[in-house]
Every structure is written in structure tokens, then in C-alpha cells.
Design a protein around this motif. Sequence first.
Motif, PDB file in Angstrom:
ATOM      1  N   VAL A   1       0.832  -1.301  -0.036  1.00 17.88           N
ATOM      2  CA  VAL A   1       0.090  -0.017  -0.091  1.00 17.88           C
ATOM      3  C   VAL A   1       0.939   1.269  -0.106  1.00 17.88           C
ATOM      4  O   VAL A   1       0.177   2.285  -0.307  1.00 17.88           O
ATOM      5  CB  VAL A   1      -1.027  -0.007   1.243  1.00 17.88           C
ATOM      6  CG1 VAL A   1      -1.949  -1.218   1.117  1.00 17.88           C
ATOM      7  CG2 VAL A   1      -0.206   0.095   2.555  1.00 17.88           C
ATOM      8  N   GLY A   2       2.168   1.281   0.310  1.00 14.79           N
ATOM      9  CA  GLY A   2       3.044   2.305   0.162  1.00 14.79           C
ATOM     10  C   GLY A   2       2.851   3.358  -0.741  1.00 14.79           C
ATOM     11  O   GLY A   2       2.580   4.448  -0.553  1.00 14.79           O
ATOM     12  N   PRO A   3       3.036   2.802  -2.007  1.00 16.09           N
ATOM     13  CA  PRO A   3       2.930   3.770  -3.487  1.00 16.09           C
ATOM     14  C   PRO A   3       1.579   4.507  -3.294  1.00 16.09           C
ATOM     15  O   PRO A   3       1.539   5.728  -3.581  1.00 16.09           O
ATOM     16  CB  PRO A   3       3.147   2.990  -4.437  1.00 16.09           C
ATOM     17  CG  PRO A   3       3.857   1.741  -3.949  1.00 16.09           C
ATOM     18  CD  PRO A   3       3.598   1.563  -2.479  1.00 16.09           C
ATOM     19  N   GLU A   4       0.570   4.024  -3.205  1.00 16.07           N
ATOM     20  CA  GLU A   4      -0.809   4.592  -3.326  1.00 16.07           C
ATOM     21  C   GLU A   4      -1.177   5.562  -2.193  1.00 16.07           C
ATOM     22  O   GLU A   4      -1.473   6.586  -2.327  1.00 16.07           O
ATOM     23  CB  GLU A   4      -1.927   3.448  -3.352  1.00 16.07           C
ATOM     24  CG  GLU A   4      -2.152   2.608  -1.854  1.00 16.07           C
ATOM     25  CD  GLU A   4      -3.276   1.646  -2.303  1.00 16.07           C
ATOM     26  OE1 GLU A   4      -4.415   2.130  -1.876  1.00 16.07           O
ATOM     27  OE2 GLU A   4      -2.923   0.402  -2.392  1.00 16.07           O
TER      28      GLU A   4
ATOM     29  N   GLY B   1       8.751   4.123   3.142  1.00 19.87           N
ATOM     30  CA  GLY B   1       7.394   3.178   3.097  1.00 19.87           C
ATOM     31  C   GLY B   1       7.676   1.638   3.619  1.00 19.87           C
ATOM     32  O   GLY B   1       8.691   1.377   3.933  1.00 19.87           O
ATOM     33  N   PRO B   2       6.709   1.138   3.832  1.00 20.99           N
ATOM     34  CA  PRO B   2       6.581  -0.251   4.589  1.00 20.99           C
ATOM     35  C   PRO B   2       7.074  -1.003   3.279  1.00 20.99           C
ATOM     36  O   PRO B   2       7.084  -1.271   2.291  1.00 20.99           O
ATOM     37  CB  PRO B   2       5.218  -0.528   4.688  1.00 20.99           C
ATOM     38  CG  PRO B   2       4.365   0.263   3.906  1.00 20.99           C
ATOM     39  CD  PRO B   2       5.174   1.690   3.699  1.00 20.99           C
TER      40      PRO B   2
ATOM     41  N   VAL C   1       2.840   6.943  13.841  1.00 21.92           N
ATOM     42  CA  VAL C   1       4.314   7.382  13.199  1.00 21.92           C
ATOM     43  C   VAL C   1       5.322   6.508  13.834  1.00 21.92           C
ATOM     44  O   VAL C   1       5.516   6.681  15.114  1.00 21.92           O
ATOM     45  CB  VAL C   1       4.569   8.811  13.124  1.00 21.92           C
ATOM     46  CG1 VAL C   1       5.692   8.882  12.262  1.00 21.92           C
ATOM     47  CG2 VAL C   1       3.349   9.390  12.260  1.00 21.92           C
ATOM     48  N   ASN C   2       6.138   5.748  13.180  1.00 19.92           N
ATOM     49  CA  ASN C   2       7.479   5.096  13.757  1.00 19.92           C
ATOM     50  C   ASN C   2       8.469   6.414  13.647  1.00 19.92           C
ATOM     51  O   ASN C   2       8.847   6.624  12.410  1.00 19.92           O
ATOM     52  CB  ASN C   2       7.706   3.856  13.062  1.00 19.92           C
ATOM     53  CG  ASN C   2       8.750   3.005  13.633  1.00 19.92           C
ATOM     54  OD1 ASN C   2       9.765   3.593  14.206  1.00 19.92           O
ATOM     55  ND2 ASN C   2       8.788   1.994  13.317  1.00 19.92           N
ATOM     56  N   VAL C   3       8.786   6.630  14.484  1.00 20.30           N
ATOM     57  CA  VAL C   3      10.217   7.802  14.654  1.00 20.30           C
ATOM     58  C   VAL C   3      11.551   7.099  15.085  1.00 20.30           C
ATOM     59  O   VAL C   3      11.331   6.240  16.200  1.00 20.30           O
ATOM     60  CB  VAL C   3       9.740   8.988  15.569  1.00 20.30           C
ATOM     61  CG1 VAL C   3      10.908  10.086  15.071  1.00 20.30           C
ATOM     62  CG2 VAL C   3       8.344   9.320  15.092  1.00 20.30           C
ATOM     63  N   THR C   4      12.805   7.101  14.235  1.00 19.89           N
ATOM     64  CA  THR C   4      13.819   6.646  15.002  1.00 19.89           C
ATOM     65  C   THR C   4      14.579   7.666  15.555  1.00 19.89           C
ATOM     66  O   THR C   4      15.169   8.871  14.942  1.00 19.89           O
ATOM     67  CB  THR C   4      14.846   6.142  13.663  1.00 19.89           C
ATOM     68  OG1 THR C   4      14.071   5.203  13.092  1.00 19.89           O
ATOM     69  CG2 THR C   4      16.110   5.296  14.193  1.00 19.89           C
TER      70      THR C   4
ATOM     71  N   THR D   1      11.207   8.976   9.596  1.00 19.84           N
ATOM     72  CA  THR D   1      10.032   8.625  10.258  1.00 19.84           C
ATOM     73  C   THR D   1       9.467   7.554   9.134  1.00 19.84           C
ATOM     74  O   THR D   1       9.959   7.482   8.103  1.00 19.84           O
ATOM     75  CB  THR D   1       9.019   9.862  10.229  1.00 19.84           C
ATOM     76  OG1 THR D   1       8.559  10.194   8.897  1.00 19.84           O
ATOM     77  CG2 THR D   1       9.362  10.953  11.137  1.00 19.84           C
ATOM     78  N   SER D   2       8.261   6.851   9.493  1.00 25.69           N
ATOM     79  CA  SER D   2       7.687   6.070   8.784  1.00 25.69           C
ATOM     80  C   SER D   2       6.046   5.618   9.115  1.00 25.69           C
ATOM     81  O   SER D   2       5.853   5.891  10.461  1.00 25.69           O
ATOM     82  CB  SER D   2       8.375   4.607   8.670  1.00 25.69           C
ATOM     83  OG  SER D   2       7.663   3.598   8.001  1.00 25.69           O
ATOM     84  N   PRO D   3       5.126   5.386   8.376  1.00 20.23           N
ATOM     85  CA  PRO D   3       3.963   5.054   8.993  1.00 20.23           C
ATOM     86  C   PRO D   3       4.094   3.747   9.733  1.00 20.23           C
ATOM     87  O   PRO D   3       4.800   2.956   9.262  1.00 20.23           O
ATOM     88  CB  PRO D   3       3.224   4.756   7.824  1.00 20.23           C
ATOM     89  CG  PRO D   3       4.176   4.548   6.491  1.00 20.23           C
ATOM     90  CD  PRO D   3       5.407   5.281   7.090  1.00 20.23           C
ATOM     91  N   ASP D   4       3.371   3.721  10.777  1.00 22.38           N
ATOM     92  CA  ASP D   4       3.140   2.529  11.847  1.00 22.38           C
ATOM     93  C   ASP D   4       2.287   1.651  11.176  1.00 22.38           C
ATOM     94  O   ASP D   4       1.268   1.091  11.810  1.00 22.38           O
ATOM     95  CB  ASP D   4       2.918   3.081  13.151  1.00 22.38           C
ATOM     96  CG  ASP D   4       3.050   2.060  14.160  1.00 22.38           C
ATOM     97  OD1 ASP D   4       3.724   1.081  13.807  1.00 22.38           O
ATOM     98  OD2 ASP D   4       2.421   2.049  15.210  1.00 22.38           O
ATOM     99  N   HIS D   5       2.426   1.039   9.987  1.00 23.87           N
ATOM    100  CA  HIS D   5       1.709  -0.166   9.566  1.00 23.87           C
ATOM    101  C   HIS D   5       2.337  -0.829   8.419  1.00 23.87           C
ATOM    102  O   HIS D   5       3.650  -0.439   8.134  1.00 23.87           O
ATOM    103  CB  HIS D   5       0.472   0.258   8.934  1.00 23.87           C
ATOM    104  CG  HIS D   5       0.681   1.356   7.723  1.00 23.87           C
ATOM    105  ND1 HIS D   5       1.007   1.077   6.623  1.00 23.87           N
ATOM    106  CD2 HIS D   5       0.069   2.575   7.513  1.00 23.87           C
ATOM    107  CE1 HIS D   5       1.052   2.065   5.648  1.00 23.87           C
ATOM    108  NE2 HIS D   5       0.645   3.049   6.299  1.00 23.87           N
ATOM    109  N   GLY D   6       2.167  -2.060   7.993  1.00 25.84           N
ATOM    110  CA  GLY D   6       2.873  -2.883   7.300  1.00 25.84           C
ATOM    111  C   GLY D   6       2.476  -2.701   5.748  1.00 25.84           C
ATOM    112  O   GLY D   6       1.857  -1.655   5.324  1.00 25.84           O
TER     113      GLY D   6
END
Length: 337
Positions: free
Chosen positions: A15-18, A120-121, A285-288, A296-301
Amino acid sequence: MSAPLAVSLGDPAGVGPELIAEAWLRRGEAGLAPFCVVGGATVLIHAAGSRGVELDVRQVRSLAEAGEAFGAALPVIDFEHDCPPSLGSPSREGARLALHSLTRATSLALSGEASGVVTGPIAKSKLAAEGFTQPGQTEFLADACGLPHEDAVMMLAGPSLRTVPLTVHEPLAAVPGLITRALIEHKARIVARALARDFGLPDPRIAVTGLNPHAGEDGRMGREDIAVIAPAIAALRAEGLSITGPHPADALFAARERNRYDVALCMYHDQALIPIKTLDFDQGVNVTLGLPIVRTSPDHGTAFAIAGKGLASAGAMIAALRMAGECAGRRTASEAG
């Protein structure tokens, strides 16, 4: 003004690209800083089409060009790196594109051409065949920055809550043996510095959970809370950190309790992720923390099962892009000052 963000595509079959495409389409209403995607122009156009929208992309050769193009089209660098669309069906070709996108986006942030990276995931099992050896993207970023993995701290952040798991992808049976004073103190210091630098909280309030039910209840339900966790908290408080605990985890995430701290330092994966996903699933949000770059990254797969079906929410991707832009802006302002 900060440079544009570099965005890695994630697995092109997921789902990342969409969601990246939709985030760009909603850039104005969401107040997003300029960003540029690494590779996958065809994938992005096809993914946007699966959601019933037409996406304009523009080839750029630098992040400076991306900033200029962002208002009119979604900028894509490394245009030649692409693969046939295959929503919901991951492929080796797609994994190669995902790894290139992640590697290049990270290098753009490290060089300073990008103000940060939003990832992206990915499907780690697919990337393993392409030479991806790390447990996840957090460890990949740590390696790229030349840091030990324990210096890259994962924080989950949403509108309602921020949590940090002290141990991450570890069997629950192994967790008590992994909790040490040194680990608690090391990660708490990284969290405090990062919240001050990137989130504008000069004296962040850290609440630490207990490991056992009722935080051990004075040793009757386990001694880790009084023998390991409490002494670590006392040492950190002596250093000047605003830190409290150990708190019983079953009460710490109630609405009235959340107003009393800025971040919860939790002992294990589910203790940290269950409350954030319950409260802020579509905006997590997943933040390092602890890196020399913003990530950062969305917190989903990857959510292969719903890719291309128009069902995935772009909320977490938009939140990740917004947060990265805000953190990058604070770093830029701090360095300018």
C-alpha cells in the motif's frame, strides 16, 4: 527553509505507493513540506489510478529540483529505477526496487541533500533475498549512520500518545533477562535528547512502565521493578531528567494519566504498541530517535491483501511526512540559530 524530504517507496506491491500518491494529492490541506520519491514512477501512477485518481509525476535530478516541482507534480528522482506494477503480488524485481529506494533515500539524507527520510513499508522476507540482513529498517538506518543498533531508538507517536519499547522484536520469555539498568538509562537519555532537539520539548517528561503486573507490587509479583527499573529511574532523576516510575502499565495509558507525561518508556513490544495502535491506529508514526538524520515511517505494514483496493488509510503516511517535516524544520532552525 529545510531541503525537501526523501521518501522511499516501500514494497511496490504493497500500500505504500498509493498512500504516498494520496499524501501528495492532499499536500495542501495536510500542510506537508516538499518531498521527493526515490524511483517507481510507473508504480506510483498505477497505484494512484487504483484509487481512482490521476497522478502527475515529474522526473528530477536533484532534491533542489524537487522543491521547485513539488507544487505542480510529485517529484521522482532515479526515474530509471522502476518495475511493472503488481499490486498485492510481491516480486523479486519489486524487492530490488524497494531496497534501492531505501538505500538512496537514506544516502540523500546523510549527504544533507534531503532534510530527512520517510520510509515506506517493506516486506523484510522479500528483501532478505536481495541482501537485506538487518532485522528491520530501524537497524538499516543505524548501520547506514555508522551507529550501533542500540543507539537507534524506535518511538511510536500519534496525536494521543508517544511510546518507546525498551526491547522490540524479542520473545516475551526473554524480556526479563534483557532489561538492565544500563539499557534503561541509555535509551532514556537518547529519548530525552531527541524530544528536546526534534520535538521542541526541552525538559520532556518520561514515564517508565513496570515489567510485572502492578509494577511488581513491592516484589510480590516479580523483583525486576524494584531491583532493576527503580534504581535506573533514580539514577536518571539524579542526572536531572524528569522521569517517573515504574508505573503499572494497565493504568498508565488512561486519558487522565496521559496528560502527565510526554513519552512512555515501555519494557517490551506489545506493552508499547498496543496502546498506540488502539488510540492512534490511522495516525501512528514510527520515529527513529538518536540518528544524525530525521527518519519517520507510517506505523503499519505493506498490507498486500488490500493493496490497490482503495481501502488503506493515508492518515499514517501523511502524519509521518508531516512529522518528518516538522522535525527537520526544528533542526534547521536550531542550526541556523
